[in-house]
Motif scaffolding. Structure first.
Motif, mmCIF file in Angstrom:
data_model
loop_
_atom_site.group_PDB
_atom_site.id
_atom_site.type_symbol
_atom_site.label_atom_id
_atom_site.label_comp_id
_atom_site.label_asym_id
_atom_site.label_seq_id
_atom_site.Cartn_x
_atom_site.Cartn_y
_atom_site.Cartn_z
ATOM 1 N N LEU A 286 -7.286 6.206 26.541
ATOM 2 C CA LEU A 286 -6.400 7.195 26.019
ATOM 3 C C LEU A 286 -5.045 6.213 25.416
ATOM 4 C CD1 LEU A 286 -5.935 9.869 28.548
ATOM 5 C CD2 LEU A 286 -7.135 10.154 26.282
ATOM 6 N N ARG B 182 -1.481 7.827 24.454
ATOM 7 C CA ARG B 182 -0.517 9.309 24.365
ATOM 8 C C ARG B 182 0.354 9.325 23.183
ATOM 9 N NH1 ARG B 182 -1.199 13.416 24.671
ATOM 10 N NH2 ARG B 182 0.548 14.474 26.065
ATOM 11 N N TYR C 50 -3.892 6.882 16.990
ATOM 12 C CA TYR C 50 -5.531 6.407 16.959
ATOM 13 C C TYR C 50 -6.055 5.933 15.569
ATOM 14 C CZ TYR C 50 -6.099 8.870 21.730
ATOM 15 O OH TYR C 50 -6.009 9.195 22.884
ATOM 16 N N GLN D 114 2.464 19.071 29.490
ATOM 17 C CA GLN D 114 3.344 17.861 30.155
ATOM 18 C C GLN D 114 3.120 16.838 29.310
ATOM 19 O OE1 GLN D 114 5.247 16.357 31.849
ATOM 20 N NE2 GLN D 114 4.897 17.110 33.775
ATOM 21 N N HIS D 115 4.199 16.019 29.173
ATOM 22 C CA HIS D 115 4.534 14.733 28.243
ATOM 23 C C HIS D 115 3.237 13.621 28.571
ATOM 24 C CE1 HIS D 115 8.211 16.470 29.372
ATOM 25 N NE2 HIS D 115 8.596 16.063 28.117
ATOM 26 N N ALA D 116 2.848 13.534 29.960
ATOM 27 C CA ALA D 116 1.966 12.713 30.450
ATOM 28 C C ALA D 116 2.079 11.389 29.499
ATOM 29 C CB ALA D 116 0.445 13.256 30.169
ATOM 30 N N PHE E 87 8.475 10.713 25.050
ATOM 31 C CA PHE E 87 8.420 11.752 24.275
ATOM 32 C C PHE E 87 9.254 12.903 24.904
ATOM 33 C CE2 PHE E 87 4.058 9.912 25.116
ATOM 34 C CZ PHE E 87 3.930 9.283 24.136
ATOM 35 N N TYR F 94 11.436 17.930 25.482
ATOM 36 C CA TYR F 94 9.977 17.229 24.777
ATOM 37 C C TYR F 94 10.138 16.902 23.446
ATOM 38 C CZ TYR F 94 4.896 17.587 24.272
ATOM 39 O OH TYR F 94 3.528 17.077 23.870
ATOM 40 N N GLU G 164 -4.281 21.548 25.717
ATOM 41 C CA GLU G 164 -3.461 21.299 26.630
ATOM 42 C C GLU G 164 -2.710 22.315 27.345
ATOM 43 O OE1 GLU G 164 -0.525 17.894 26.337
ATOM 44 O OE2 GLU G 164 -2.068 17.205 24.592
ATOM 45 N N VAL H 98 -6.274 15.788 26.722
ATOM 46 C CA VAL H 98 -5.411 15.457 25.749
ATOM 47 C C VAL H 98 -6.207 14.767 24.615
ATOM 48 C CG1 VAL H 98 -3.576 14.899 27.394
ATOM 49 C CG2 VAL H 98 -5.162 13.114 26.946
#
Lengths: 167, 684
Positions: free
Chosen positions: A133, A135, A139, B326-328, B382, B478, B607, B626
């Motif tokens: 991943l 975030r 990509y 969620q930003h994750a 983010f 966010y 999401e 995601v």
């Protein structure tokens, strides 16, 4: 407690530890190799990818007892004598990172992919990297870097019997 | 700051002595604030060090600020070093948020660098006895008749020492965009090498001598309070420190493995008082029921919506739902805290080092100047890391253990205990007049915010409202905040109006758009995408859609094609045009725009934070899906460079167009309107 012996980045290592500890934590906390990252703890994000006997492996769900006698390569072991590996150079040249936290895992996954498929098809690249991943969702740059690395290496060094991690 | 700390970073040169806190007056980036010494260190070795309280989290601020400085200093980029996000060393530039670095901090750095450039020129002019107008700075030095005077020489001069005490000269002129040599050209990130070798130390990689690993006991559910706990089993474990301080319970041990075991032992004894909590199943009913309970609703109206709607030929109404997300970020919250002689140093990933320092000072009852917060380049935010939870937890445990302590949140903690992007319920009603134009617009956002609330379209009677609600989850910032939700509802609804008016979605928008910048990106995206031709050629199971918008002084438009074969739509292709004034670093801008499109596709399609009985039910990457490589479409980004406009930030706005463009494409493919993010009606 047990004594686990393995090779990391070409050097013999011996660690006295609880055998159930994740390889990720032993690399980071006992051996100081913090280039391998924690991202999810369930093998779903690929940030902790290392090469285990040339095969891309998620170290967060690999107990350290499982690496007895085996060879591990982490991101710190990829450059040789200050010279970047072709995949590292390709990521740098393409600007294939934003926050960069996924980058070590992406690079090692790519190294494993190119060992298996030196000239990968688009589908092979996507399958090979899908377990990693980003975030920042960079990509496109990463795919460009993989393409550049494949073009620059032609055939990669080393042998491989495994396939890329992925899922 | 102390001399040793600075020399470690900047090398020898003119000693800079500044008192903490440094130039808090610069908060908010007031033009002309500050002195040279707070912003720029000139080294005897000719290296120049730029100081900024902004932080790097992957958005490219470090490279952009270095480029801005090198441009004005007339030095190669490799002569500039950056020191960022360190409350002892850097000026307080405010938090890193709201796309603020480019419009507010870049100008401050450019002015300081230009002032240093002017100083070098003036000093050389005196040295050589030649009019400054006949001299110029090249590669960090002035050369004249075989003589050379460089920044290294300036560093040893009394001129620089004197100038460091003065406020920055008001009349300093920066280089206009049309004359840029370095800015405006693509530059890969300067910190890239350490990222590809693993050498960079993210906050979670910081190790201090004797450091322990800490972990905090979390409640099993939101709202639960600790009724009792027994620490004795953990305290008997070798090398373990276990602490209870009111509701705070935590452990520290020599390894993460050991602290996990210790905390498991503590957790097994914990008793909790639970309270009833809302569920995501009833989220939108809950938001509506509790509307208006938090703060005063804001409302803006032009013309008369009531009259406009009453006189409309045709009225349409819809409501939209946007889930909590969620930003994750890839790196969960992390901090290392170290106490020494009553002073606290914390390394952590936060976009607000200044306010985290303040929070630490207040929590532990020490003066802010005894707290130092250092923010290494961290693993993504983010907008999700404005706070300092891990910093406070690490400091508490370090104080108790008498040793440095690292607290690394797990992914599950980051999902559940970091704050969320607010969910939204949006209600909109509009009217079309006899000429098929929008004559009335009534738009209300419940709970998520007022960003980009105002439609960019020419509408004679319009009312926009934001009504707060009682949030069932802890919510916060966010990337571009509510602009995503508001653009989603507005642009999806605009397509419904276009259809009712019997117009093409592109023509309908252009007919209502006076903003030239939005028209330009819309036309650029549509042209490259081949909008007009593709509207005529239909393929079964696919559809095309577009959307546009503006926020934070930048403009965006996206066209996309989707394929719908049951379940979640697949994005086939995206063409997005973006314009944010004069482009500083096209390589970084392109990466930001591409990343924003892909990141934005996540909450559009999949999401959604699910919760029940005070717990998240999908707080892991295996359940909270995601965007991944498999989701990557064909993507083209068009960057419009407006050298005549001031540069605007670009880390946020490129995220707002993708979700409504997808929704509109799904309608085109299926004839079904999508009015929720994620697009749950199509879920398999």
């Amino acid at each position: 407690m047990a004594t686990i012996r393995f090779t990391v980045n070409g050097k013999a290592s011996s660690v006295d530890t609880e055998p159930e500890r994740p390889l990720l934590e032993v690399l980071r906390e006992d051996l100081g190799l913090t280039g391998t990252k924690y991202g999810c703890g369930e093998g779903q994000c690929g940030a902790c990818t290392v090469l285990l006997d040339n095969k891309a492996t998620v170290s967060c769900v690999t107990p350290v007892r499982a690496v007895e006698g085996r060879r591990i390569v982490t991101i710190e072991g990829l450059a040789e004598g200050g010279r970047l590996h072709a995949v590292q150079q390709a990521f740098l040249d393409e600007g294939a990172m934003q926050c960069g936290y996924c980058t070590p895992g992406m690079i090692l996954q790519t190294v494993a992919l190119l060992q298996l498929h030196p000239k990968p098809t688009d589908a092979q690249v996507v399958d090979g990297l899908n377990g990693n991943l980003c975030r920042c969702a960079g990509y496109h740059r990463i795919l460009a870097a993989v393409g550049r690395a494949a073009a620059s290496t032609g055939a990669s060094t080393g042998t491989s019997t495994g396939k890329g991690g992925g899922q | 700051m102390n001399r040793r700390e600075f020399i470690e970073i900047a090398g020898t040169g003119l000693l800079i002595v500044a008192t903490a806190p440094l130039s808090d007056a610069q908060r908010g980036g007031g033009a002309g604030a500050g002195t040279l010494e707070t912003r720029l260190h000139v080294g005897e070795d000719g290296f120049l060090t730029i100081l900024s309280g902004k932080i790097e989290e992957g958005q490219g601020a470090l490279t952009e600020l270095a480029m801005a400085a090198a441009e004005e200093l007339r030095v190669p980029l490799d002569r500039v070093r950056m020191v960022m996000g360190d409350t002892n060393l850097t000026p307080n530039d405010g938090g890193t948020s709201g796309s603020g670095t480019t419009p507010r901090t870049v100008p401050l750095v450019r002015r300081a660098a230009a002032a240093a450039h002017d100083l070098l020129l003036a000093a050389a002019s005196r040295q050589f006895g030649v009019d400054a107008a006949r001299l110029e700075v090249r590669d960090g030095a002035v050369q004249f008749a075989g003589k050379r005077y460089s920044y290294g020489d300036l560093a040893r001069s009394p001129e620089l020492a004197a100038a460091y005490k003065d406020a920055l000269p008001a009349g300093t002129v920066v280089t206009p965009a049309k004359d840029w040599h370095l800015l405006g050209k693509p530059q890969v990130r300067l910190d890239g090498r350490d990222l590809v070798t693993g050498a960079h130390r993210f906050p979670s990689d910081i190790v201090r001598p004797g450091m322990l690993y800490g972990r905090v006991l979390r409640a099993p559910a939101y709202g639960a309070t600790l009724a009792g706990v027994d620490l004795s089993a953990a305290q008997k474990m070798p090398g373990v420190t276990a602490v209870r301080d009111g509701g705070f319970v935590g452990c520290a041990a020599r390894t993460t493995f050991a602290v996990r075991k210790a905390l498991e032992a503590v957790s097994a004894t914990a008793q909790w008082n639970r309270v009833e909590q809302p569920s995501s199943d009833d989220l939108y009913v809950y938001l509506k029921q509790h509307a208006g309970q938090q703060g005063r609703p804001s409302s803006q109206e032009r013309g008369s919506v009531e009259k406009g709607l009453a006189e409309a030929q045709r009225r349409l109404k819809a409501s939209y739902q946007v889930a909590y997300v969620q930003h994750a970020p890839m790196e969960p919250r992390a901090a290392v805290a170290e106490w020494q002689d009553g002073r606290l140093t914390v390394w952590t990933g936060t976009s607000n080092p200044g306010s985290v320092r303040q929070q630490l000072a207040e929590t532990f009852g020490v003066a802010p100047d005894r707290v130092r917060v250092i923010v290494p380049h961290f693993g993504g935010g983010f907008g999700g890391k404005h706070t300092g939870e891990a910093a406070v937890e690490a400091a508490r445990l370090a104080k108790e253990a008498g040793r440095p302590v690292a607290v690394h949140w797990t992914r599950a903690e980051e999902f559940m205990w970091a704050y969320f992007r607010p969910a939204a319920l949006i209600e909109v009603e509009a009217g079309l007049d006899a000429g098929h134009s929008i004559s009335a617009w009534d738009f209300t956002n419940y709970n998520s915010g007022a960003s980009a609330l105002d439609p960019p379209y020419r509408i004679p009677n319009a009312r926009v409202r934001f009504v707060g609600s009682e949030a069932p989850l802890r919510q916060g910032s966010y990337r571009v905040l509510a602009a995503t939700a508001n653009n989603f509802a507005r642009e999806a609804f605009t397509d419904e109006l276009a259809e009712a008016a019997g117009k093409d979605p592109l023509e309908f928008r252009l007919a209502h758009l006076d903003n030239e910048r939005i028209r330009n990106v819309l036309n650029a995206a549509a042209e490259r995408f081949g909008w007009a031709e593709r509207r005529k050629k239909r393929r079964a199971g696919t559809g095309i859609g577009l959307a546009c918008g503006t926020e934070k002084n930048s403009v965006v438009a996206a066209c996309c094609e989707v394929e719908v074969a049951g379940g979640v739509p697949r994005i086939v292709e995206v063409v997005q045009a973006f314009e944010c004034g004069a482009i500083l670093n096209p390589a970084n801008l392109r990466a930001q725009v591409e990343g924003a499109i892909m990141m934005g596709s996540g909450p559009a399609l999949r999401e959604e934070v699910l919760f029940k009985d005070g717990k998240l039910t999908n707080a892991r990457f295996s359940a909270y899906r995601v965007p991944r490589f498999r989701d990557v479409p064909k993507l083209e980004v068009i960057l419009l460079d407006r050298k005549d406009l001031e540069p605007a930030g670009a880390g946020e706005t490129p995220i707002i167009a993708i979700a409504p463009a997808i929704a509109n494409a799904v309608f085109d493919a299926t004839g079904k309107r999508v009015r929720s993010m994620p697009m749950r009606t199509l879920r398999a």
